[in-house]
Scaffold this motif. Sequence first.
Motif, PDB file in Angstrom:
ATOM      1  N   THR A 114       1.058  -1.157   0.128  1.00  0.00           N
ATOM      2  CA  THR A 114      -0.071  -0.116   0.166  1.00  0.00           C
ATOM      3  C   THR A 114       0.846   1.356   0.149  1.00  0.00           C
ATOM      4  N   ALA A 173      -5.560   3.428  -3.842  1.00  0.00           N
ATOM      5  CA  ALA A 173      -4.855   2.331  -3.042  1.00  0.00           C
ATOM      6  C   ALA A 173      -4.766   2.654  -1.571  1.00  0.00           C
ATOM      7  N   ARG A 181      -5.310  -1.890  -4.115  1.00  0.00           N
ATOM      8  CA  ARG A 181      -4.044  -1.523  -4.475  1.00  0.00           C
ATOM      9  C   ARG A 181      -3.506  -1.407  -5.910  1.00  0.00           C
TER      10      ARG A 181
END
Length: 294
Positions: A114, A173, A181
Amino acid sequence: MNREKQIFRTTLVGSVANLLLVVFKFIAGIVGHSAAMIADAVHSLSDFITDIIVIIFVAISGKPEDEDHDYGHGKYETLATAVIGIILFFVGVGILISGIKAIIWALQGEPLQTPSLLALIAAVISIVVKEVLYHYTVKRGMALVSSSVVANAWHHRSDALSSIGTAIGIGGAIFLGEQWRILDPIAAVIVSLFIIKVAVELFKPCIEELLERSLPAEMEQKILDIILSTPQVSSPHHLRTRRIGSYIAIEVHIRMDGQRSLSEAHQVASDIERRLKAEFGENTHIGIHMEPTK
């Protein structure tokens, strides 16, 4: 301040900003775990490289005519624009390939990290800085009639567009959860297509100029209209035109009364040259061949 110094100053402003953005984006991309931001940093690096190219080539293009270059060095500026287009194209393709690979890995189940808030902040800052640079540079390029400066302005704009896509991908994301993501590499792919499009649009006219393509029909008609507005002249023919960097070249045959003196014919030709230069610029190369009226 002469034209070359103004181009140098305009490009220098962009190059300093690009250098700072390159460092900031690479740090944000690496620390913030964002493939899109790293791709954006590479794009900014290409901006910095092309700034250096513009500075070098425009300095050469501003040199006067010499023994080896009877028409001056204007095409060096065209060459600089073409180099910018080529670099931009390959940067776009590189980002495209990298993004597609990341998407394939994600679809195969490989987890993606992330991105952090630092990467998103970097993208927003980049959008603002690059859009300001675009407006500043394109305004200066139009005022200076410099294709390479205008091309560099579009490089700034493409970087701003890149950062918009990057910001959307990174934001999605971060805030939409783990399953989103994949937005980070998707954003990189979408932005790469914009970059490739801009590159082609920059490169195409450079190739046409280097291959000696004539000026557009409306410009050639304007040239003929100016010539025909001279009462003593008739039947302009064998018109040949081309672009040489930021200025143009015109060669044409015209007819006049064969009984006129050489001094009168010269005066008429000089008047036509003066009006053509007033329309197309003082650096316009003009060659007029006089023939007696049939």
